[in-house]
Motif scaffolding. Structure first.
Motif, PDB file in Angstrom:
ATOM      1  N   UNK A 173       0.729  -1.315  -0.138  1.00  0.00           N
ATOM      2  CA  UNK A 173      -0.176   0.059   0.138  1.00  0.00           C
ATOM      3  C   UNK A 173       0.763   1.257   0.051  1.00  0.00           C
ATOM      4  N   UNK A 174       1.940   1.266   0.641  1.00  0.00           N
ATOM      5  CA  UNK A 174       2.848   2.510   0.929  1.00  0.00           C
ATOM      6  C   UNK A 174       3.307   2.641  -0.462  1.00  0.00           C
ATOM      7  N   UNK A 175       3.985   1.736  -1.298  1.00  0.00           N
ATOM      8  CA  UNK A 175       4.455   1.797  -2.667  1.00  0.00           C
ATOM      9  C   UNK A 175       3.406   2.398  -3.696  1.00  0.00           C
ATOM     10  N   UNK A 176       2.076   1.761  -3.500  1.00  0.00           N
ATOM     11  CA  UNK A 176       1.042   2.280  -4.279  1.00  0.00           C
ATOM     12  C   UNK A 176       0.634   3.554  -4.371  1.00  0.00           C
ATOM     13  N   UNK A 177       0.651   4.128  -3.180  1.00  0.00           N
ATOM     14  CA  UNK A 177       0.119   5.452  -2.749  1.00  0.00           C
ATOM     15  C   UNK A 177       1.319   6.507  -2.838  1.00  0.00           C
ATOM     16  N   UNK A 178       2.489   6.102  -3.231  1.00  0.00           N
ATOM     17  CA  UNK A 178       3.804   6.989  -2.823  1.00  0.00           C
ATOM     18  C   UNK A 178       3.748   8.156  -4.040  1.00  0.00           C
ATOM     19  N   UNK A 179       3.265   7.935  -5.144  1.00  0.00           N
ATOM     20  CA  UNK A 179       3.271   8.952  -6.210  1.00  0.00           C
ATOM     21  C   UNK A 179       1.790   9.606  -6.533  1.00  0.00           C
ATOM     22  N   UNK A 180       0.797   9.753  -5.714  1.00  0.00           N
ATOM     23  CA  UNK A 180      -0.251  10.211  -5.913  1.00  0.00           C
ATOM     24  C   UNK A 180      -0.209  11.624  -5.599  1.00  0.00           C
ATOM     25  N   UNK A 181      -0.875  12.687  -6.381  1.00  0.00           N
ATOM     26  CA  UNK A 181      -1.157  13.848  -6.279  1.00  0.00           C
ATOM     27  C   UNK A 181      -2.088  14.207  -4.930  1.00  0.00           C
ATOM     28  N   UNK A 182      -1.634  14.525  -3.814  1.00  0.00           N
ATOM     29  CA  UNK A 182      -2.434  14.658  -2.630  1.00  0.00           C
ATOM     30  C   UNK A 182      -3.313  15.715  -2.612  1.00  0.00           C
ATOM     31  N   UNK A 183      -3.407  16.365  -3.709  1.00  0.00           N
ATOM     32  CA  UNK A 183      -4.481  17.253  -3.861  1.00  0.00           C
ATOM     33  C   UNK A 183      -5.568  17.012  -4.518  1.00  0.00           C
ATOM     34  N   UNK A 184      -5.430  15.644  -5.047  1.00  0.00           N
ATOM     35  CA  UNK A 184      -6.569  15.149  -5.689  1.00  0.00           C
ATOM     36  C   UNK A 184      -7.349  14.078  -5.068  1.00  0.00           C
ATOM     37  N   UNK A 185      -8.448  13.912  -5.248  1.00  0.00           N
ATOM     38  CA  UNK A 185      -9.155  12.666  -4.817  1.00  0.00           C
ATOM     39  C   UNK A 185      -8.743  11.335  -5.288  1.00  0.00           C
ATOM     40  N   UNK A 186      -8.803  10.248  -4.650  1.00  0.00           N
ATOM     41  CA  UNK A 186      -8.339   9.015  -5.231  1.00  0.00           C
ATOM     42  C   UNK A 186      -9.225   7.764  -5.195  1.00  0.00           C
ATOM     43  N   UNK A 187      -9.323   6.967  -5.990  1.00  0.00           N
ATOM     44  CA  UNK A 187      -9.884   5.967  -6.186  1.00  0.00           C
ATOM     45  C   UNK A 187      -8.916   4.602  -6.067  1.00  0.00           C
ATOM     46  N   UNK A 188      -9.170   3.736  -5.147  1.00  0.00           N
ATOM     47  CA  UNK A 188      -8.352   2.710  -5.022  1.00  0.00           C
ATOM     48  C   UNK A 188      -9.122   1.358  -5.533  1.00  0.00           C
ATOM     49  N   UNK A 189      -8.305   0.834  -6.126  1.00  0.00           N
ATOM     50  CA  UNK A 189      -8.592  -0.615  -6.913  1.00  0.00           C
ATOM     51  C   UNK A 189      -8.061  -1.775  -5.761  1.00  0.00           C
ATOM     52  N   UNK A 190      -8.725  -2.606  -5.383  1.00  0.00           N
ATOM     53  CA  UNK A 190      -8.135  -3.679  -4.518  1.00  0.00           C
ATOM     54  C   UNK A 190      -9.291  -4.817  -4.612  1.00  0.00           C
ATOM     55  N   UNK A 191      -8.679  -5.992  -5.029  1.00  0.00           N
ATOM     56  CA  UNK A 191      -9.627  -7.047  -5.147  1.00  0.00           C
ATOM     57  C   UNK A 191     -10.605  -7.404  -3.894  1.00  0.00           C
TER      58      UNK A 191
END
Length: 260
Positions: free
Chosen positions: A165-183
């Protein structure tokens, strides 16, 4: 009395199987999900399980239904493949006909791990326009949104392609909302400090066949539908567009989710 009882049980079993097969044979419905989080549309499919009784015609028809929705984004939340990739290559290529303005995104489900996941990853990356997110993220500036994908929790058991999870979120733009895909819905237990606005999951098949939904609920926090999490974000658990095992459904419905 014994004959009467046996006859009644046989009739009940026959009705159960007949109803299950009938429901399982139905085409997926389009479920409109009013999440009220974004000003763009998302189509989510999950658990197609190509490799058993899901054939090329079924996938073609599903793609046509998806395209009628004119989605901004299409998400595939795992268990797309359920056999050796060589056996179903032509069927997978049908996904290239999906029309999505800002792309098609996918994560691994647990069943991809059963059929040489590295071959599956290579095929998807080389031959399709699907963006497979392996503990990765994409920022779509036009939508001002992040798409994050984590590997399935089954990776902890296999020791390969573990979720991070830390790697997956490491490069997001924190100013924008996020959609997470997880099975798997239970991945919410692994979020740590991350609080995506929307999580898209599958895995449960909505229970698929009553009363097995009760067994699913022993392992997963949610069975199907839209739920609000403690921190205020939302999770949508897709009932699946295909099926696993017998072509039956009872108490659940194959679906294409249209999230607005």
């Amino acid at each position: 009395m014994k004959k009467t009882g046996d006859g009644a049980l046989l009739a009940l079993a026959t009705s159960y199987v007949t109803a299950g097969v009938y429901e399982g044979s139905k085409e997926p419905v389009i479920n409109v999900v009013k999440a009220n989080l974004f000003d763009f549309s998302v189509v989510q499919i999950s658990d197609l399980h190509i490799g058993g009784l899901i054939d090329q015609g079924y996938v073609k028809e599903s793609v046509i239904k998806i395209n009628t929705l004119n989605p901004n984004l299409v998400m595939i939340t795992g268990d797309l493949i359920d056999t050796k990739i060589e056996a179903i290559a032509d069927i997978i290529l049908e996904l290239n006909k999906i029309e999505s303005k800002y792309g098609i995104y996918m994560v691994l489900g647990n069943h991809e791990y059963f059929h040489n996941p590295y071959k599956i990853i290579d095929f998807i990356k080389t031959n399709t326009k699907v963006k497979l997110l392996l503990n990765e993220s994409v920022t779509i500036e036009a939508l001002q949104a992040n798409i994050v994908g984590v590997n399935d929790l089954f990776g902890y058991r296999t020791g390969v392609l573990k979720p991070d999870f830390f790697k997956a979120f490491s490069h997001i733009n924190k100013e924008y909302p996020t959609i997470l895909l997880s099975h798997q819905p239970k991945s919410i237990e692994n979020l740590g400090p991350f609080k995506p606005e929307l999580i898209l999951s599958g895995h449960t098949h909505g229970g698929q066949i009553w009363p097995f939904n009760h067994l699913v609920m022993l392992q997963q926090p949610y069975l199907k539908g839209l739920h609000t999490l403690d921190y205020g974000g939302k999770i949508y658990v897709n009932s699946g567009i295909g099926f696993w095992g017998p072509p039956m459904r009872l108490g659940s419905q194959a679906e294409i989710a249209y999230i607005i």
